[in-house]
Design an enzyme around this catalytic site. Structure first.
Site, PDB file in Angstrom:
ATOM      1  N   LYS A 178       0.859  -1.179   0.000  1.00 44.21           N
ATOM      2  CA  LYS A 178       0.000   0.000   0.000  1.00 44.21           C
ATOM      3  C   LYS A 178       0.897   1.230   0.000  1.00 44.21           C
ATOM      4  O   LYS A 178       1.444   1.615   1.014  1.00 44.21           O
ATOM      5  CB  LYS A 178      -0.907   0.000   1.238  1.00 44.21           C
ATOM      6  N   GLU A 251      10.018   1.008  10.435  1.00 47.64           N
ATOM      7  CA  GLU A 251      11.071   1.994  10.209  1.00 47.64           C
ATOM      8  C   GLU A 251      10.379   3.342  10.254  1.00 47.64           C
ATOM      9  O   GLU A 251       9.651   3.716   9.342  1.00 47.64           O
ATOM     10  CB  GLU A 251      11.753   1.759   8.861  1.00 47.64           C
ATOM     11  N   CYS A 285      14.395  10.384   6.719  1.00 49.07           N
ATOM     12  CA  CYS A 285      14.495  10.055   8.150  1.00 49.07           C
ATOM     13  C   CYS A 285      15.926  10.084   8.661  1.00 49.07           C
ATOM     14  O   CYS A 285      16.150  10.190   9.870  1.00 49.07           O
ATOM     15  CB  CYS A 285      13.875   8.684   8.411  1.00 49.07           C
ATOM     16  N   GLU A 375      11.073  15.737  14.830  1.00 50.58           N
ATOM     17  CA  GLU A 375      11.494  15.595  13.437  1.00 50.58           C
ATOM     18  C   GLU A 375      10.786  16.653  12.588  1.00 50.58           C
ATOM     19  O   GLU A 375       9.560  16.730  12.566  1.00 50.58           O
ATOM     20  CB  GLU A 375      11.155  14.201  12.930  1.00 50.58           C
TER      21      GLU A 375
END
Length: 469
Positions: A178, A251, A285, A375
């Site tokens: 997906k 992750e 990331c 982040e």
């Protein structure tokens, strides 16, 4: 094979299909802000169909030899190179990435991933058979897990699809992928390319939104769920998968510290880090987002880094933010900066078209500040000062995330101490961001668990069975 303006379709059981309901979502090119095509808005019924196709294909695919699976992956990698123009157009249309950067920097790494797993499948490790009970011999079988649900993000859609399907298919699993709702085009095209080399149902793609992903995670046929995404998504998926005791591979986010010691070549280090930090508009990331610079070189480094940052050209050196919401998120974070923080380069969105934002440098921040702790996932870098090694290691580790870090120094002993003390899954020395298929990519803490790439990534898609004779 396909025009990037053609509607995107699901790929289920070897066929390209719309959503059963006919519902679609509009796909917007982030470089222009304009709709360029549509994709299916799939529902539970589409997830059910895809999982059924994957389960049916698993009965045969799980019995193939590693050599057969490896040949399929090698042929897919070759076919991707033959269709490089179409893949580049599909990826660039959804992400706004400069096509030349994607083709030069990302596509070769993507095909290398599939070629790596093609070979790794033929070299799985295992303990030697032995007699641990009198008169009996024990041996181990390493077998595929079953049907996998794999959910990929919008920052590197094709690369993350390859990182997911490579080990899954190599190990003998089947999968339903997906892709992110804003960037499904290159993944759907990859499935069409792969269909020439895989039996129907081995690799399926279902496009849609969060509810589509939820349907896959909850489906009784899926036995392993792998996701690259946000911490929020990881929490929700882990909780949902726990209800059916599914294996989970996460992750998630990152907030990478970069330790710059006083013995470096300031100009060279600043130049390298500026090029890396703003690649893909900082939507990475592992991006070097928190620069921790020794006080002896702090002022000189900030000047050099800000100068190199200001020289970058949006649209050439880096692309836009993926969507209007992400652009607003970055801008709102900068608007909330505390009074002691100072923007020394950039700081503003660019006038349209598209979702571009200036490459930005922020100094004067403190460890508790939101922009340090969270982040950003955009073209924003903070710079802090430190005076001693123990202090900088404390600052580097003092966030929830633990995906990646780097240390820049000419002192090998100091570098090795840092590699031991940094609480991350990856540590680079005098470089940052380089990945290789042979080495694992994964984090600790709120960055998740499990590994992409490498033999570790392949083993994550297998399960061990003890056989006693």
């Amino acid at each position: 094979m396909v025009d990037a303006r053609d509607p995107v379709l699901n790929h289920i059981g070897g066929a390209d299909l719309p959503a059963a309901s006919g519902a679609v979502t509009q796909l917007v090119d982030p470089a222009t802000g304009r709709t360029h095509t549509t994709a299916p808005l799939s529902a539970r019924v589409d997830a059910d169909t895809a999982c059924a196709a994957a389960a049916a294909a698993y009965e045969r695919w799980s019995t193939t030899t590693p050599a057969e699976r490896g040949r399929a992956l090698l042929r897919i990698a070759d076919a991707m190179e033959a269709h490089a123009d179409e893949l580049t157009a599909a990826e660039s249309g959804d992400t706004g990435k400069p096509p030349a950067l994607f083709r030069a920097d990302e596509l070769p790494a993507i095909t290398d991933t599939l070629r790596y797993f093609a070979g790794a499948a033929r070299n799985l490790p295992g303990a030697a058979a032995g007699e641990y009970a009198e008169g009996r011999t024990s041996l181990l079988r390493r077998e595929p897990v079953g049907v996998c649900a794999q959910i990929t993000p919008w920052n590197y859609p094709l690369m993350m699809a390859a990182w997911k399907i490579g080990p899954a298919i190599a190990a003998g699993n089947t999968t339903v992928v997906k892709p992110a709702d804003t960037t499904p085009s290159s993944t759907a095209l990859l499935a069409r390319i792969a269909a020439e080399h895989l039996p129907p149902g081995v690799f399926n793609v279902v496009c849609g939104d969060r509810d589509t992903g939820r349907a896959l995670v909850a489906h009784p046929e899926t036995r392993l769920v792998a996701v690259t995404g946000s911490v929020r998504a990881g929490r929700e998926i882990a909780a949902a998968a726990a209800a059916d005791i599914k294996r989970v591979h996460l992750e998630l986010g990152g907030n990478a510290p970069v330790i710059v010691h006083g013995d470096v070549d300031v100009e060279s280090t600043a130049s390298q880090l500026a090029a890396i930090a703003y690649y893909n508009a900082g939507q990475d990331c592992t991006a070097p987002t928190r620069l921790l610079v020794h006080a002896d070189v702090y002022d000189a480094f900030v000047d050099a880094f800000a100068a190199y940052t200001g020289a970058l050209t949006p649209g050439t050196d880096f692309g836009p933010l993926n969507n209007a919401s992400q652009l607003a998120s970055v801008q709102n974070l900068l608007k909330r900066l505390p009074g002691h923080a100072k923007v020394v380069a950039g700081g503003s969105p660019l006038p349209g078209p598209g979702f571009f934002h200036e490459a930005t440098v922020v100094t004067g921040v403190r460890q508790a500040d939101e922009i340090v702790q969270e982040e950003v996932f955009g073209p924003v870098v903070t710079v802090q000062s430190f005076t001693d090694e123990s202090e900088v290691l404390r600052l580097a580790n003092d966030v929830r995330y633990g995906l990646a870090a780097s240390v820049w120094t000419n002192d090998l002993e100091r570098a090795m101490r840092a590699t031991r003390m940094l609480h991350t899954g990856i540590v680079w020395v005098n470089t940052h961001g380089t990945t290789v298929s042979e080495m694992p990519h994964g984090g600790v803490g709120h960055s998740g668990y499990g590994s992409d790439l490498s033999l570790s990534g392949l083993l994550d898609y297998t399960q061990v069975k003890h056989v006693m004779l």
